[in-house]
Every structure is written in C-alpha cells, then in structure tokens.
Design a protein around this motif. Sequence first.
Motif, PDB file in Angstrom:
ATOM      1  N   LEU A  73     -64.130   2.337 -32.950  1.00 45.24           N
ATOM      2  CA  LEU A  73     -65.539   2.218 -32.573  1.00 45.24           C
ATOM      3  C   LEU A  73     -66.256   1.067 -33.279  1.00 45.24           C
ATOM      4  O   LEU A  73     -67.472   0.903 -33.108  1.00 45.24           O
ATOM      5  CB  LEU A  73     -66.278   3.531 -32.851  1.00 45.24           C
ATOM      6  N   GLN A  74     -65.539   0.280 -34.026  1.00 45.91           N
ATOM      7  CA  GLN A  74     -66.170  -0.863 -34.673  1.00 45.91           C
ATOM      8  C   GLN A  74     -66.640  -1.870 -33.625  1.00 45.91           C
ATOM      9  O   GLN A  74     -66.128  -1.920 -32.500  1.00 45.91           O
ATOM     10  CB  GLN A  74     -65.182  -1.546 -35.627  1.00 45.91           C
ATOM     11  N   ILE A  75     -67.619  -2.699 -34.008  1.00 43.89           N
ATOM     12  CA  ILE A  75     -68.110  -3.737 -33.096  1.00 43.89           C
ATOM     13  C   ILE A  75     -66.956  -4.623 -32.649  1.00 43.89           C
ATOM     14  O   ILE A  75     -66.861  -5.008 -31.473  1.00 43.89           O
ATOM     15  CB  ILE A  75     -69.217  -4.572 -33.788  1.00 43.89           C
ATOM     16  N   LYS A  76     -66.071  -4.926 -33.577  1.00 44.19           N
ATOM     17  CA  LYS A  76     -64.846  -5.642 -33.250  1.00 44.19           C
ATOM     18  C   LYS A  76     -63.691  -4.680 -33.527  1.00 44.19           C
ATOM     19  O   LYS A  76     -63.147  -4.642 -34.626  1.00 44.19           O
ATOM     20  CB  LYS A  76     -64.707  -6.912 -34.093  1.00 44.19           C
ATOM     21  N   PRO A  77     -63.317  -3.871 -32.524  1.00 45.45           N
ATOM     22  CA  PRO A  77     -62.320  -2.815 -32.755  1.00 45.45           C
ATOM     23  C   PRO A  77     -60.990  -3.359 -33.273  1.00 45.45           C
ATOM     24  O   PRO A  77     -60.551  -4.447 -32.885  1.00 45.45           O
ATOM     25  CB  PRO A  77     -62.138  -2.198 -31.359  1.00 45.45           C
ATOM     26  N   GLN A  78     -60.394  -2.590 -34.168  1.00 50.98           N
ATOM     27  CA  GLN A  78     -59.082  -2.938 -34.696  1.00 50.98           C
ATOM     28  C   GLN A  78     -58.036  -2.005 -34.095  1.00 50.98           C
ATOM     29  O   GLN A  78     -58.336  -0.878 -33.722  1.00 50.98           O
ATOM     30  CB  GLN A  78     -59.085  -2.827 -36.226  1.00 50.98           C
ATOM     31  N   ALA A  79     -56.821  -2.479 -33.997  1.00 55.03           N
ATOM     32  CA  ALA A  79     -55.719  -1.602 -33.599  1.00 55.03           C
ATOM     33  C   ALA A  79     -55.361  -0.760 -34.817  1.00 55.03           C
ATOM     34  O   ALA A  79     -55.262  -1.281 -35.930  1.00 55.03           O
ATOM     35  CB  ALA A  79     -54.522  -2.433 -33.147  1.00 55.03           C
ATOM     36  N   VAL A  80     -55.196   0.531 -34.603  1.00 57.15           N
ATOM     37  CA  VAL A  80     -54.927   1.410 -35.740  1.00 57.15           C
ATOM     38  C   VAL A  80     -53.672   2.235 -35.464  1.00 57.15           C
ATOM     39  O   VAL A  80     -53.548   2.863 -34.413  1.00 57.15           O
ATOM     40  CB  VAL A  80     -56.148   2.314 -36.052  1.00 57.15           C
ATOM     41  N   SER A  81     -52.749   2.187 -36.399  1.00 56.12           N
ATOM     42  CA  SER A  81     -51.491   2.910 -36.232  1.00 56.12           C
ATOM     43  C   SER A  81     -51.455   4.140 -37.122  1.00 56.12           C
ATOM     44  O   SER A  81     -52.000   4.140 -38.230  1.00 56.12           O
ATOM     45  CB  SER A  81     -50.290   2.006 -36.541  1.00 56.12           C
ATOM     46  N   VAL A  82     -50.834   5.183 -36.593  1.00 50.80           N
ATOM     47  CA  VAL A  82     -50.535   6.381 -37.376  1.00 50.80           C
ATOM     48  C   VAL A  82     -49.029   6.354 -37.587  1.00 50.80           C
ATOM     49  O   VAL A  82     -48.261   6.466 -36.629  1.00 50.80           O
ATOM     50  CB  VAL A  82     -50.962   7.660 -36.637  1.00 50.80           C
ATOM     51  N   GLN A  83     -48.626   6.156 -38.823  1.00 51.84           N
ATOM     52  CA  GLN A  83     -47.213   5.985 -39.123  1.00 51.84           C
ATOM     53  C   GLN A  83     -46.388   7.159 -38.603  1.00 51.84           C
ATOM     54  O   GLN A  83     -46.712   8.310 -38.823  1.00 51.84           O
ATOM     55  CB  GLN A  83     -47.008   5.841 -40.638  1.00 51.84           C
ATOM     56  N   GLY A  84     -45.320   6.834 -37.868  1.00 51.97           N
ATOM     57  CA  GLY A  84     -44.449   7.870 -37.337  1.00 51.97           C
ATOM     58  C   GLY A  84     -44.910   8.452 -36.019  1.00 51.97           C
ATOM     59  O   GLY A  84     -44.276   9.354 -35.479  1.00 51.97           O
ATOM     60  N   LEU A  85     -46.023   7.920 -35.473  1.00 57.25           N
ATOM     61  CA  LEU A  85     -46.545   8.442 -34.207  1.00 57.25           C
ATOM     62  C   LEU A  85     -46.754   7.328 -33.183  1.00 57.25           C
ATOM     63  O   LEU A  85     -46.166   7.343 -32.104  1.00 57.25           O
ATOM     64  CB  LEU A  85     -47.856   9.191 -34.438  1.00 57.25           C
ATOM     65  N   GLY A  86     -47.605   6.362 -33.497  1.00 58.24           N
ATOM     66  CA  GLY A  86     -47.866   5.281 -32.558  1.00 58.24           C
ATOM     67  C   GLY A  86     -49.099   4.503 -32.947  1.00 58.24           C
ATOM     68  O   GLY A  86     -49.615   4.634 -34.062  1.00 58.24           O
ATOM     69  N   ILE A  87     -49.603   3.681 -32.015  1.00 59.42           N
ATOM     70  CA  ILE A  87     -50.722   2.794 -32.314  1.00 59.42           C
ATOM     71  C   ILE A  87     -51.769   2.832 -31.199  1.00 59.42           C
ATOM     72  O   ILE A  87     -51.437   2.909 -30.015  1.00 59.42           O
ATOM     73  CB  ILE A  87     -50.208   1.352 -32.544  1.00 59.42           C
ATOM     74  N   PHE A  88     -53.033   2.816 -31.611  1.00 56.45           N
ATOM     75  CA  PHE A  88     -54.173   2.777 -30.701  1.00 56.45           C
ATOM     76  C   PHE A  88     -54.790   1.384 -30.715  1.00 56.45           C
ATOM     77  O   PHE A  88     -54.844   0.737 -31.763  1.00 56.45           O
ATOM     78  CB  PHE A  88     -55.259   3.766 -31.141  1.00 56.45           C
ATOM     79  N   HIS A  89     -55.295   0.959 -29.560  1.00 59.79           N
ATOM     80  CA  HIS A  89     -56.154  -0.220 -29.533  1.00 59.79           C
ATOM     81  C   HIS A  89     -57.057  -0.162 -28.310  1.00 59.79           C
ATOM     82  O   HIS A  89     -56.898   0.710 -27.450  1.00 59.79           O
ATOM     83  CB  HIS A  89     -55.347  -1.526 -29.590  1.00 59.79           C
ATOM     84  N   ILE A  90     -58.006  -1.079 -28.251  1.00 57.64           N
ATOM     85  CA  ILE A  90     -58.993  -1.103 -27.176  1.00 57.64           C
ATOM     86  C   ILE A  90     -58.760  -2.317 -26.271  1.00 57.64           C
ATOM     87  O   ILE A  90     -58.631  -3.441 -26.755  1.00 57.64           O
ATOM     88  CB  ILE A  90     -60.432  -1.157 -27.733  1.00 57.64           C
ATOM     89  N   GLN A  91     -58.703  -2.048 -24.981  1.00 59.87           N
ATOM     90  CA  GLN A  91     -58.624  -3.114 -23.984  1.00 59.87           C
ATOM     91  C   GLN A  91     -60.035  -3.316 -23.422  1.00 59.87           C
ATOM     92  O   GLN A  91     -60.668  -2.383 -22.957  1.00 59.87           O
ATOM     93  CB  GLN A  91     -57.663  -2.720 -22.859  1.00 59.87           C
ATOM     94  N   LYS A  92     -60.504  -4.548 -23.470  1.00 57.60           N
ATOM     95  CA  LYS A  92     -61.897  -4.841 -23.101  1.00 57.60           C
ATOM     96  C   LYS A  92     -61.951  -5.868 -21.979  1.00 57.60           C
ATOM     97  O   LYS A  92     -61.197  -6.836 -21.975  1.00 57.60           O
ATOM     98  CB  LYS A  92     -62.635  -5.366 -24.337  1.00 57.60           C
TER      99      LYS A  92
END
Length: 276
Positions: A73-92
């Motif tokens: 939800l940051q103004i400039k979203p970062q990709a965030v990974s949960v180790q051992g699970l996967g990674i989230f990011h925002i497509q704009k």
Amino acid sequence: MTNLEALITNIELCSKADGYSTVTFPTLKKLSVNDVLTGRELADVELDVSFPCFPDVTTIWSSVSKHVRQQLLQIKPQAVSVQGLGIFHIQKWLSFENDEVLTFQRPLFSLSRTVAQIRELRSAFVPVPDEIKKVSVSYKNIHSDVPYSEEVVQNCMQETLNFFYFILTNRQDMDLILKDVGTLAIRGTEVTMAFCEDFLLSLNKSTYVVEKLLTKKWVISDKEVALFPSRFGRVYQLPQFEIRAVPRRASLTDKEILGEFESALSSMGIRGNVSE
C-alpha cells in the motif's frame, strides 16, 4: 474447532509412518497452550493442557499479513516476499474511461516454484519488473509486533509452512489466510490467490476500479473462496489450523483419477505406464 496439538501430533505420526521423512512442530505445540506468556520463557511451558483455540499462532501470522499489506500500500509499492511461500507485487496501468484517466492497481502473487513442485501445482509465475524494489518479511520486524522472541517467530512461521508442505504432499486441499490481504486457496493442482475487497479499495481508492477488477476477473475476491469446491468436501485452513467444510466437487472422471494416480507415483519417484 480442531485442536491444534492433536492435529499436529497426528501429522507427526503420519510422517513417521511413511518411512522416509519426519516432520515435527515443537514451537506450534507450545504456542497451542492458550496462555499469555509474561515473565517466563516460552521454552519452559509444559504441554500438559490442550486448548481448542490458539491465538498466539494467528497473532504472529497477522503481523506477517500486516507487513505484506503495508509494503503493497505504499505510494511506490514494493514487491514483498514471504520466505518459503512466494512473492507479492502490484501491477499498475492507466485507462481512459468516462472522460477521465483512471489508475488501476492489481495485486499479484507468485507461488514459490519450489513449493509448486511439491504437487505439480498450476500456478502462473509473474516476474517482478526490475524497477520494483524487492523486500522480504523480516522475522525481526514481526518480533517487534508480538510478545515473542525472534526465534519463536521464525520457528512458528517455518513450522506452519512445514505443515502446509506436508498437507500438499498428501494431496489435500487448503486455504492459507493472510488477514486483511487475502487467501491463498489450493484445490487439487489449481492455485488461486484471492484478495480482500477492503484491501483492493485501499489500494485503488475507487469503488468503480475495484468493481471492474472483480467483474473482469482480473482479481478474485476472497469472498468467493468459501464456494471453491474440493473433491474432499473439506479444506485445511491456516494459520487457524481448522478443518472447514466446503462444497464437494463432482466425482472425478476415470481420466482425472488416472492422472492423479500417475502424478502421485511420480511424486514418490516411481515411473511407469498405468494407463493400460
């Protein structure tokens, strides 16, 4: 509601019985004791009581969810990974509609390829663009939110994921809930990351944009997860460690049964043609 200690003890016994792997959950067992730990070490807790609820595990995972949400939800979203699970990011992207320029922000999740290989899960891997900064959920940051040591936080998260892997290996269905973010739903070999509508609204700040994302199926609402059928008529739900009833999927065809059988043999390192 499922008893956590009984559930994980059963998993431990099953893993010992298979003859080639052993899975243990010492931290989860200790956290299953529903007690506020003040002035004593978690390691000193005696496992002489079983409780039907275990807020300590969900508290730790709620903090994980909070950190994922904050980064996205940051103004400039970062990709965030949960180790051992996967990674989230925002497509704009931008779209000109109704005589105005609208900004669409679509959350995406890519399951770890290593996890997907456990059961040959069908999960699209969407590469994170180079211009997006990547960060990981830190055990240290989670520790700062909860009344447990960094070691307990790390062990709790890893043991929860070990439970997740074990259930996948045994070809069961499950939902992993990240509070206020969404639900990772696995049915058979299908993987769906469904997102909370409140999170989508916080991200896009427009009900029109959210409705269009959902209508076009660019994003799946987590409200739909309860209707996702399972061939078992039930799913494991983490991190609550509950077994929840869901609609039962129609009986598999002979071809689907054969395919699952061959896949199971393959996962055990056995090759052969069973189609005749």
